[in-house]
Design a protein around this motif. Structure first.
Motif, PDB file in Angstrom:
ATOM      1  N   SER A  21       1.455   6.044   0.255  1.00 50.94           N
ATOM      2  CA  SER A  21       1.684   5.851   1.720  1.00 50.94           C
ATOM      3  C   SER A  21       2.678   4.692   1.939  1.00 50.94           C
ATOM      4  O   SER A  21       2.647   3.567   1.333  1.00 50.94           O
ATOM      5  CB  SER A  21       0.347   5.683   2.227  1.00 50.94           C
ATOM      6  OG  SER A  21       0.433   5.071   3.581  1.00 50.94           O
ATOM      7  N   PRO A  22       3.359   4.663   3.053  1.00 59.61           N
ATOM      8  CA  PRO A  22       4.244   3.642   3.557  1.00 59.61           C
ATOM      9  C   PRO A  22       3.292   2.267   3.943  1.00 59.61           C
ATOM     10  O   PRO A  22       3.661   1.270   4.230  1.00 59.61           O
ATOM     11  CB  PRO A  22       4.903   3.982   4.770  1.00 59.61           C
ATOM     12  CG  PRO A  22       4.380   5.173   5.124  1.00 59.61           C
ATOM     13  CD  PRO A  22       3.509   5.866   3.962  1.00 59.61           C
ATOM     14  N   TYR A  23       1.735   2.708   4.104  1.00 57.05           N
ATOM     15  CA  TYR A  23       0.926   1.590   4.449  1.00 57.05           C
ATOM     16  C   TYR A  23       0.327   0.933   3.543  1.00 57.05           C
ATOM     17  O   TYR A  23      -0.680   0.295   3.512  1.00 57.05           O
ATOM     18  CB  TYR A  23       0.023   2.261   5.563  1.00 57.05           C
ATOM     19  CG  TYR A  23       0.725   2.851   6.823  1.00 57.05           C
ATOM     20  CD1 TYR A  23       1.114   1.841   7.647  1.00 57.05           C
ATOM     21  CD2 TYR A  23       0.878   4.216   7.062  1.00 57.05           C
ATOM     22  CE1 TYR A  23       1.682   2.184   8.892  1.00 57.05           C
ATOM     23  CE2 TYR A  23       1.515   4.517   8.069  1.00 57.05           C
ATOM     24  CZ  TYR A  23       2.165   3.613   9.142  1.00 57.05           C
ATOM     25  OH  TYR A  23       2.747   4.032  10.191  1.00 57.05           O
ATOM     26  N   GLU A  24       0.675   1.365   2.299  1.00 59.83           N
ATOM     27  CA  GLU A  24       0.279   0.765   0.868  1.00 59.83           C
ATOM     28  C   GLU A  24       1.331  -0.300   0.489  1.00 59.83           C
ATOM     29  O   GLU A  24       2.570  -0.293   0.739  1.00 59.83           O
ATOM     30  CB  GLU A  24       0.062   1.852  -0.192  1.00 59.83           C
ATOM     31  CG  GLU A  24      -0.984   2.989   0.274  1.00 59.83           C
ATOM     32  CD  GLU A  24      -2.274   2.294   0.441  1.00 59.83           C
ATOM     33  OE1 GLU A  24      -2.763   1.471  -0.218  1.00 59.83           O
ATOM     34  OE2 GLU A  24      -3.330   3.240   0.825  1.00 59.83           O
ATOM     35  N   ASP A  25       0.892  -1.168  -0.555  1.00 58.40           N
ATOM     36  CA  ASP A  25       1.603  -2.038  -0.955  1.00 58.40           C
ATOM     37  C   ASP A  25       2.159  -1.718  -2.353  1.00 58.40           C
ATOM     38  O   ASP A  25       1.198  -1.566  -3.241  1.00 58.40           O
ATOM     39  CB  ASP A  25       1.087  -3.584  -1.215  1.00 58.40           C
ATOM     40  CG  ASP A  25       2.058  -4.574  -1.799  1.00 58.40           C
ATOM     41  OD1 ASP A  25       3.335  -4.159  -2.149  1.00 58.40           O
ATOM     42  OD2 ASP A  25       1.663  -5.989  -1.762  1.00 58.40           O
ATOM     43  N   ALA A  26       3.426  -1.388  -2.698  1.00 61.63           N
ATOM     44  CA  ALA A  26       3.895  -0.784  -4.063  1.00 61.63           C
ATOM     45  C   ALA A  26       4.915  -1.573  -4.495  1.00 61.63           C
ATOM     46  O   ALA A  26       5.656  -1.292  -5.529  1.00 61.63           O
ATOM     47  CB  ALA A  26       4.363   0.702  -3.935  1.00 61.63           C
ATOM     48  N   PHE A  27       5.130  -2.823  -4.109  1.00 57.47           N
ATOM     49  CA  PHE A  27       5.927  -3.932  -4.421  1.00 57.47           C
ATOM     50  C   PHE A  27       5.627  -4.215  -6.317  1.00 57.47           C
ATOM     51  O   PHE A  27       6.746  -4.663  -6.587  1.00 57.47           O
ATOM     52  CB  PHE A  27       6.048  -5.020  -3.830  1.00 57.47           C
ATOM     53  CG  PHE A  27       6.774  -4.886  -2.547  1.00 57.47           C
ATOM     54  CD1 PHE A  27       8.218  -4.737  -2.609  1.00 57.47           C
ATOM     55  CD2 PHE A  27       6.267  -4.919  -1.317  1.00 57.47           C
ATOM     56  CE1 PHE A  27       8.994  -4.442  -1.300  1.00 57.47           C
ATOM     57  CE2 PHE A  27       7.239  -4.739   0.017  1.00 57.47           C
ATOM     58  CZ  PHE A  27       8.365  -4.519  -0.128  1.00 57.47           C
ATOM     59  N   HIS A  28       4.559  -3.773  -6.624  1.00 55.78           N
ATOM     60  CA  HIS A  28       4.487  -4.127  -7.920  1.00 55.78           C
ATOM     61  C   HIS A  28       5.144  -3.204  -9.079  1.00 55.78           C
ATOM     62  O   HIS A  28       5.120  -3.306 -10.029  1.00 55.78           O
ATOM     63  CB  HIS A  28       2.936  -4.167  -8.258  1.00 55.78           C
ATOM     64  CG  HIS A  28       2.462  -2.856  -8.038  1.00 55.78           C
ATOM     65  ND1 HIS A  28       2.159  -2.386  -6.842  1.00 55.78           N
ATOM     66  CD2 HIS A  28       1.984  -1.604  -9.040  1.00 55.78           C
ATOM     67  CE1 HIS A  28       1.444  -1.208  -6.592  1.00 55.78           C
ATOM     68  NE2 HIS A  28       1.379  -0.727  -8.039  1.00 55.78           N
ATOM     69  N   GLU A  59      -7.214   5.493  11.660  1.00 60.66           N
ATOM     70  CA  GLU A  59      -6.598   6.473  11.463  1.00 60.66           C
ATOM     71  C   GLU A  59      -5.133   6.570  11.569  1.00 60.66           C
ATOM     72  O   GLU A  59      -4.338   7.340  11.672  1.00 60.66           O
ATOM     73  CB  GLU A  59      -7.209   7.479  12.803  1.00 60.66           C
ATOM     74  CG  GLU A  59      -7.161   6.866  14.181  1.00 60.66           C
ATOM     75  CD  GLU A  59      -8.366   6.118  14.686  1.00 60.66           C
ATOM     76  OE1 GLU A  59      -8.518   5.770  15.661  1.00 60.66           O
ATOM     77  OE2 GLU A  59      -8.954   5.452  13.611  1.00 60.66           O
ATOM     78  N   LEU A  60      -4.840   5.233  12.330  1.00 69.35           N
ATOM     79  CA  LEU A  60      -3.179   5.047  12.627  1.00 69.35           C
ATOM     80  C   LEU A  60      -2.647   4.759  11.222  1.00 69.35           C
ATOM     81  O   LEU A  60      -1.348   4.725  11.033  1.00 69.35           O
ATOM     82  CB  LEU A  60      -3.024   3.524  13.529  1.00 69.35           C
ATOM     83  CG  LEU A  60      -3.437   3.952  14.995  1.00 69.35           C
ATOM     84  CD1 LEU A  60      -3.264   2.680  15.686  1.00 69.35           C
ATOM     85  CD2 LEU A  60      -2.784   5.063  15.553  1.00 69.35           C
ATOM     86  N   GLY A  61      -3.251   4.550  10.017  1.00 69.29           N
ATOM     87  CA  GLY A  61      -2.557   4.494   8.885  1.00 69.29           C
ATOM     88  C   GLY A  61      -2.336   5.829   8.177  1.00 69.29           C
ATOM     89  O   GLY A  61      -1.865   5.810   6.952  1.00 69.29           O
TER      90      GLY A  61
END
Length: 366
Positions: A227-234, A174-176
């Protein structure tokens, strides 16, 4: 509330394993329009920044004196600690002792805390020691540390021969949930991936976006929220979708801070360690309706606009209340000042004409 030292330690650490929840690769590659976004001064947010001038310095001196069992130190010894207190280069510790007699009592050769200053410190410690505040601090720290959630994150630092570390040993799903979605995510559908989220925007009087910029912003707001808790560097670094994710990360960082603002150098340093490079700075410049950069108190401060109504912070946090009580006590040192009208109805203010020339304002309670 994050202390400046704690926040600085967190952002200085390497986060090579930042964000491990991968999204499907997106193919949006539009780029920001070739237009210049002007900076327009916001007097209310400038005031909110300038209001706390010298507060951090006075509290640093307070903590120094508290390190002594008698809550006092020889003036000469206190002055020797200046390099470790982040005091302005042109200012001495003695300057603050003389300037704020409501905080410090000079009894040469010693300086000590006034009973009022000590009382406020004890009340602040009671807030920090409360279970509610401890839980809040733990959640905020976990959210910052979650950028290493793929491997259990651990930051270590060698202090005086001892290795001191901060390790995330348990993560709660839930913190995500990003702060911008916390009121909307009571169920899984509310937090589904690919949803559209519009960042709240407001502009100071006199600010006017060019039509082509406004059109771009309207289209940009309609892009899927990552979300800022996802990785979107691709994503292509210069694409609009990548910029929306960058803004989401910046928005979350500022939202986690009790004051909803921090120095620009903290933001840029954090961006470097998270792998964003100059993308943080560009996103701040591109979106003056979301972020404001104040040039007051001889530094640049990044402010989350939506967190304020004029110069008043909307979140009623007890530690923010303590800040205003400290400021009120500081203001009691400024005897004989001519009252002037405050910028908004939130606070009663006092300052002298000489202060007005320098832009120095102090807060007092209504």
């Amino acid at each position: 509330m994050f202390s400046h030292s704690l926040f600085s330690k967190i952002i200085k650490k390497s986060t090579s394993s930042f964000l491990h929840h991968l999204l499907p690769r997106l193919t949006l590659h539009r780029t920001f329009v070739d237009a210049r976004i002007k900076w327009v001064r916001d007097p209310f947010l400038d005031f909110a920044v300038e209001l706390e001038k010298n507060l951090c310095h006075c509290c640093s001196l307070k903590n120094l004196l508290l390190s002594s069992p008698s809550y006092s130190l020889p003036i000469s010894i206190a002055s020797l600690h200046k390099p470790h207190l982040n005091l302005p280069s042109h200012t001495t510790a003695l300057y603050f002792f003389h300037r704020y007699p409501s905080l410090f009592t000079l009894s040469p050769p010693n300086v000590k805390l006034t009973p009022q200053f000590l009382t406020l410190h004890k009340e602040e410690q009671e807030i920090h020691d409360s279970m509610l505040q401890k839980e809040s601090a733990v959640q905020r720290l976990c959210k910052l540390k979650s950028r290493e959630i793929g491997d259990v994150g651990s930051d270590t630092e060698n202090l005086g021969g001892f290795e001191v570390g901060l390790e995330l040993i348990k993560w709660r799903k839930e913190l995500g949930v990003p702060m911008i979605l916390r009121k909307e995510c009571d169920d899984d559908m509310g937090c589904r991936k690919g949803r559209t989220v519009n960042f709240p925007m407001n502009f100071p009087p006199g600010f006017d976006l060019q039509k082509k910029v406004k059109d771009w912003v309207d289209e940009w707001q309609c892009l899927p929220y990552i979300s800022p808790y996802e990785d979107a560097f691709h994503l292509a670094p210069r694409s609009d979708q990548a910029e929306k994710w960058t803004v989401a990360v910046l928005h979350e960082i500022l939202s986690l801070l009790v004051s909803k603002k921090t120095k620009m150098r903290n933001i840029l340093r954090l961006g470097d360690y998270l792998g964003f490079g100059l993308r943080f700075e560009k996103a701040i410049v591109h979106h003056p309706g979301i972020f404001y950069v104040s040039n007051k108190i001889k530094t640049q401060t990044v402010v989350l606009r939506e967190a304020f109504r004029k110069d008043r912070l909307l979140e009623n946090h007890p530690l923010v209340g303590m800040r205003h009580r400290y400021l009120y006590l500081m203001n009691k040192s400024r005897k004989g000042r001519k009252p002037v009208k405050n910028l908004s109805s939130g606070y009663g203010l006092q300052m002298s004409r000489s202060d007005s020339d320098r832009g120095t304002k102090c807060v007092s309670e209504e």
